[in-house]
Structures are given as structure tokens and as C-alpha cells.
Design a protein around this motif. Sequence first.
Motif, PDB file in Angstrom:
ATOM      1  N   ARG A 146      10.327  -1.802  -7.954  1.00 54.19           N
ATOM      2  CA  ARG A 146       9.605  -0.747  -7.236  1.00 54.19           C
ATOM      3  C   ARG A 146       9.312   0.433  -8.159  1.00 54.19           C
ATOM      4  O   ARG A 146       8.187   0.955  -8.183  1.00 54.19           O
ATOM      5  N   TYR A 149       6.663  -0.535 -10.804  1.00 53.93           N
ATOM      6  CA  TYR A 149       5.318  -0.499 -10.230  1.00 53.93           C
ATOM      7  C   TYR A 149       4.812   0.936 -10.131  1.00 53.93           C
ATOM      8  O   TYR A 149       3.652   1.230 -10.432  1.00 53.93           O
ATOM      9  N   ASP A 172      -3.832  -5.213 -11.087  1.00 52.53           N
ATOM     10  CA  ASP A 172      -2.418  -5.437 -10.757  1.00 52.53           C
ATOM     11  C   ASP A 172      -1.720  -6.318 -11.790  1.00 52.53           C
ATOM     12  O   ASP A 172      -0.887  -7.161 -11.454  1.00 52.53           O
ATOM     13  N   ARG A 175       2.073  -7.307 -11.914  1.00 53.72           N
ATOM     14  CA  ARG A 175       2.650  -8.407 -11.130  1.00 53.72           C
ATOM     15  C   ARG A 175       2.874  -9.685 -11.938  1.00 53.72           C
ATOM     16  O   ARG A 175       3.553 -10.603 -11.462  1.00 53.72           O
ATOM     17  N   THR A 194       6.246  -7.010   1.177  1.00 56.90           N
ATOM     18  CA  THR A 194       4.886  -6.700   0.773  1.00 56.90           C
ATOM     19  C   THR A 194       4.856  -5.264   0.285  1.00 56.90           C
ATOM     20  O   THR A 194       5.658  -4.431   0.730  1.00 56.90           O
ATOM     21  N   ILE A 195       3.943  -4.990  -0.623  1.00 56.50           N
ATOM     22  CA  ILE A 195       3.855  -3.623  -1.149  1.00 56.50           C
ATOM     23  C   ILE A 195       3.481  -2.653  -0.034  1.00 56.50           C
ATOM     24  O   ILE A 195       4.098  -1.594   0.127  1.00 56.50           O
ATOM     25  N   GLN A 196       2.502  -3.029   0.748  1.00 57.81           N
ATOM     26  CA  GLN A 196       1.977  -2.101   1.748  1.00 57.81           C
ATOM     27  C   GLN A 196       3.027  -1.722   2.785  1.00 57.81           C
ATOM     28  O   GLN A 196       3.169  -0.553   3.146  1.00 57.81           O
ATOM     29  N   TRP A 199       6.930  -1.009   0.354  1.00 54.92           N
ATOM     30  CA  TRP A 199       6.924   0.001  -0.704  1.00 54.92           C
ATOM     31  C   TRP A 199       5.786   0.993  -0.439  1.00 54.92           C
ATOM     32  O   TRP A 199       4.821   1.066  -1.214  1.00 54.92           O
ATOM     33  N   VAL A 202       4.635   3.085  -3.374  1.00 51.15           N
ATOM     34  CA  VAL A 202       3.800   2.381  -4.356  1.00 51.15           C
ATOM     35  C   VAL A 202       2.393   2.181  -3.799  1.00 51.15           C
ATOM     36  O   VAL A 202       1.396   2.414  -4.484  1.00 51.15           O
ATOM     37  N   TRP A 203       2.327   1.782  -2.544  1.00 49.93           N
ATOM     38  CA  TRP A 203       1.017   1.515  -1.933  1.00 49.93           C
ATOM     39  C   TRP A 203       0.147   2.771  -1.929  1.00 49.93           C
ATOM     40  O   TRP A 203      -1.064   2.699  -2.166  1.00 49.93           O
TER      41      TRP A 203
END
Length: 314
Positions: A146, A149, A172, A175, A194-196, A199, A202-203
Motif C-alpha cells: 500500500r 503504491y 499501473d 503492479r 481492490t484498490i478502490q 486502499w 491510494v485510489w
Amino acid sequence: MHSHHSHSGDYISHAEGQLEEMVLTAKKNGFTHFCLTEHMPRLDDMYLYPEEIDKKYTKLDLGENFERYLAHARKIQARENALGDIKILVGYEVEGIDDAHIEAANLISERTDMCVGSVHYVNHIPIDFNADLWLKARESVGGTSRELYKEYFELQYRVLKTLKPAVVGHFDLIRLFDVKDHDPTTGKDFHARTIQQDWPDVWSLIVRNVNFVVEYGGLFEINGAAIRKGWETPYPQTDIAQEIIRQGGKFSLSDDSHTYAQIGLNYHKVWDYIVNTLHLETIYHLDFDPTGAVTVVEDKTSELSLLSFWAQYK
């Protein structure tokens, strides 16, 4: 057909093949627009890759190589653009390592037609060379994916803000070597997060970066290199691609070729992603307007789907 991202063995040690032959292969394979984008020189010997160390290179060699590339590329461009079979744009790929490299890239942009804005390092450590270095970069920023990213997308934003690259390279890329392990920040395993959703910090950086590119009119490359490296999709993956679509972003095509055989490699799979997963009605490419300025041209995917270009993949 178009590609906005390519490299040759003449000037990049981790690539193979001659620059002249790369262009001739692109012509033979049916490309109408092809961007030459060798890496900008890195500014310190600490950033040399193993194959460059084997050649006993220093940062000075990287700089001299790049100058030779620019001169050679301009000769190719003058010849090929006069012939009219293929349009060549002379550019470079940014090494978004730190502020010094970003500022150096600013000067290079004054001498080129376009650039691919990329980030290959986090905290001065390569994140797309191998898994060990990716993990080393992760440890250097606190030990979680995290945080890695977050650092990547923050550095990407600095590249975008300073350079406003015509093409955003493999959005990206962070990844590529992500390990499928347990995430201590959420308590979830790799496949369950999932990122959204998991995290949001991050999103929010991704959303910000996409928004900035949309505002200045940059192109997001759909980069087929991810498929040859084992992904099912090109860069960017679907979650980020859908966010780009939601914000009205524009996509371009890139093969990120590093040798003759990679020119147009997996473009049929890239096209399937564009048409059947993302459902894009338009795609964009760089060209020159009548005054010689670089401009963005819109293409209908329905029309590109009819090109004889695709016969080579049957």
C-alpha cells in the motif's frame, strides 16, 4: 495503426535490434505512425543496470548514447516522413526517478516531438526490473504494498505536473511484480482486495492523476507489453481504465517494443480488450498538423477494426 512507445538495441542495453530495422519492421507490419522513444539518460552511476555495468558504462556513456540516438532518429524521421509510408515522431521515455531527472527531462522535451511519461523507480530502486528489487523498494518505504503504491503514484504526479507528457506510460506499472501476499493494512489477502475499496488513500491518488492528465489533454497508452509479461490485460488494468473512461480520458496504443518481434506483438489481444472489455468507440494517436506541430487525432474503433492490419494475427 500506431504505436507510441518503442526501444532499440542500438541505444538501450536491455533492448535488441537496430533502430533502422525497427522502423522498417513497423512499416512492413502495417504501422502508419510510430514513435521512437528511447530512455532518457540517467544522471548517476548508481542507476546503471547490470547489462550496462557489464559494458563498463558510466552515466556519461548514457548521455552520449542518447545524443547519438536523437541525431539518428531525426535522420530516419526526415527520410521516412518524406517517403510518406509511415509517420515517425521522435521522442523519449522519461525516467521518473526523482526531481533532478524530471527537471532534466524538461530540457529534453524542448528538443523532441513528444515524450512518454513513466515511472520506473520508487525511492531510487527499480520497481519493474525483477521481483527482488520490487520487494526491496517496498521495504524501503515501510514494508507494505500500500505504501509502495502511494509513493509510486505520488512520484507519477510529479512527472505529470512538471512535464505534461503527451503519452502517459504504463500507468499501473507498479503492479507488475506485486506479490500475492497478506496485506497487513487491511487484513486481506491479495485476491480479496481492490484498490478502490480497500486502499481509498491510494485510489484517491489515482483519481487525482487521471484527472490531471485529462485536464491537460494527455493520452493514456494501452500498452501491450503487459501481456507478453504474463498479464491477461494490457496496462492499465480494467479498474484504472474504467476510471479513465469515467473521467473522459483519451487512450492511445503502444507495443513498448524492445526488439523486432515485439512490434505489434499481441495487438489483437490489446484490440479485444479495447473493443470487448472497455467498449471504446474512439482511440487517439499523435500526428503533425499542417504547420508541423504535434497534434492529437481521433480514430473510430469501428473503422480501425476493418483494417487489413489485423490479417497478420489470423
